[in-house]
Design a protein around this motif. Structure first.
Motif, short mmCIF file in Angstrom:
data_model
loop_
_atom_site.label_atom_id
_atom_site.label_comp_id
_atom_site.label_asym_id
_atom_site.label_seq_id
_atom_site.Cartn_x
_atom_site.Cartn_y
_atom_site.Cartn_z
N GLU A 156 -72.88 -22.17 38.16
CA GLU A 156 -71.95 -23.21 37.73
C GLU A 156 -72.29 -23.72 36.34
N ASN A 157 -73.55 -23.92 36.06
CA ASN A 157 -73.93 -24.42 34.74
C ASN A 157 -73.70 -23.39 33.64
N VAL A 158 -73.93 -22.13 33.93
CA VAL A 158 -73.62 -21.08 32.95
C VAL A 158 -72.11 -21.02 32.73
N ARG A 159 -71.35 -21.13 33.80
CA ARG A 159 -69.88 -21.13 33.66
C ARG A 159 -69.42 -22.29 32.77
N ARG A 160 -69.91 -23.48 33.06
CA ARG A 160 -69.51 -24.66 32.28
C ARG A 160 -69.90 -24.53 30.80
N ALA A 161 -71.07 -23.98 30.54
CA ALA A 161 -71.57 -23.89 29.16
C ALA A 161 -70.94 -22.74 28.37
N HIS A 162 -70.67 -21.62 29.03
CA HIS A 162 -70.28 -20.42 28.29
C HIS A 162 -68.94 -19.81 28.67
N ASP A 182 -72.58 -9.13 44.02
CA ASP A 182 -73.97 -8.67 44.16
C ASP A 182 -74.89 -9.22 43.08
N LEU A 183 -74.34 -9.76 42.00
CA LEU A 183 -75.18 -10.36 40.97
C LEU A 183 -75.75 -11.70 41.40
N LEU A 184 -75.25 -12.27 42.48
CA LEU A 184 -75.71 -13.58 42.96
C LEU A 184 -77.08 -13.53 43.65
N TYR A 201 -79.29 -13.85 32.79
CA TYR A 201 -78.58 -12.64 32.39
C TYR A 201 -77.52 -12.27 33.43
N LEU A 202 -77.90 -12.27 34.71
CA LEU A 202 -76.97 -11.90 35.77
C LEU A 202 -75.81 -12.90 35.86
N ALA A 203 -76.11 -14.18 35.67
CA ALA A 203 -75.04 -15.20 35.69
C ALA A 203 -74.05 -14.96 34.55
N HIS A 204 -74.55 -14.64 33.38
CA HIS A 204 -73.65 -14.36 32.25
C HIS A 204 -72.81 -13.11 32.53
N LEU A 205 -73.41 -12.08 33.10
CA LEU A 205 -72.65 -10.88 33.43
C LEU A 205 -71.56 -11.17 34.46
N TYR A 206 -71.90 -11.99 35.47
CA TYR A 206 -70.94 -12.34 36.51
C TYR A 206 -69.68 -12.94 35.88
#
Length: 173
Positions: free
Chosen positions: A72-78, A126-128, A139-144
């Motif tokens: 969620e934080n990666v989503r909000r930021a990027h 599967d990246l979760l 890295y996996l969060a950004h790829l997701y």
């Protein structure tokens, strides 16, 4: 309206004609947590958001609440234009994928429903998985959210549906 997504009803709560909406809480205690929830999700959360963010009910969870929060934080930021997992209903694109999900994370008697929504977002579930380091997790969060997968990594594509999500009927198995 995008029709033809499939969702596994692991709670046994869906029925034909039902519309899944955001849930707005007003009884979170202490009041500071209510204010925080309202700040982050003023329109509410879905059942997944309730289970993974508000309650931390890990009974049906695929990943940990920590992973969900990092995502969620990666989503909000990027990736702020992508839908929050806490405000989404989860589905897959094929009956075969729904059956595979049920086999991996559910029980044989969990029903598979056909659902529709106005908006959808496809990403590799599967990246979760919990990663070995914070760097790998990031890295996996950004790829997701970028809708990508690292080479050699397993893939299971889920679809995040933005409410309202309508339950059309049971899938023919």
């Amino acid at each position: 309206m995008n029709a033809g997504f499939y969702t596994v009803d692991r709670k046994g709560s869906l029925q034909q004609g039902q519309t899944m909406e955001l849930i707005r809480f007003d009884d979170v205690d202490p009041p500071e947590l209510q204010e925080h929830l309202d700040m982050l999700f003023p329109k509410g959360v879905t059942a997944h958001g309730d289970n993974s963010f508000v309650k931390n009910d890990t009974h049906f969870q695929i990943s940990s609440y920590t992973i969900e929060l990092v995502w969620e934080n990666v989503r909000r930021a990027h990736f702020p234009t992508t839908p929050s997992r806490f405000q989404s209903v989860f589905a897959v694109e094929t009956l075969r994928a729904a059956q595979a999900f049920r086999n991996a994370f559910g029980q044989a008697d969990h029903k598979i429903w056909i659902v529709e929504a106005q908006s959808s977002f496809r990403a590799n579930m599967d990246l979760l998985r919990n990663a070995s380091t914070a760097l790998v997790t990031s890295y996996l969060a950004h790829l997701y959210w970028a809708q990508q997968s690292p080479s050699g990594h397993s893939e299971f594509w889920e679809t995040l549906l933005t409410p309202p999500v309508r339950v059309l009927g049971l899938a023919d198995e």
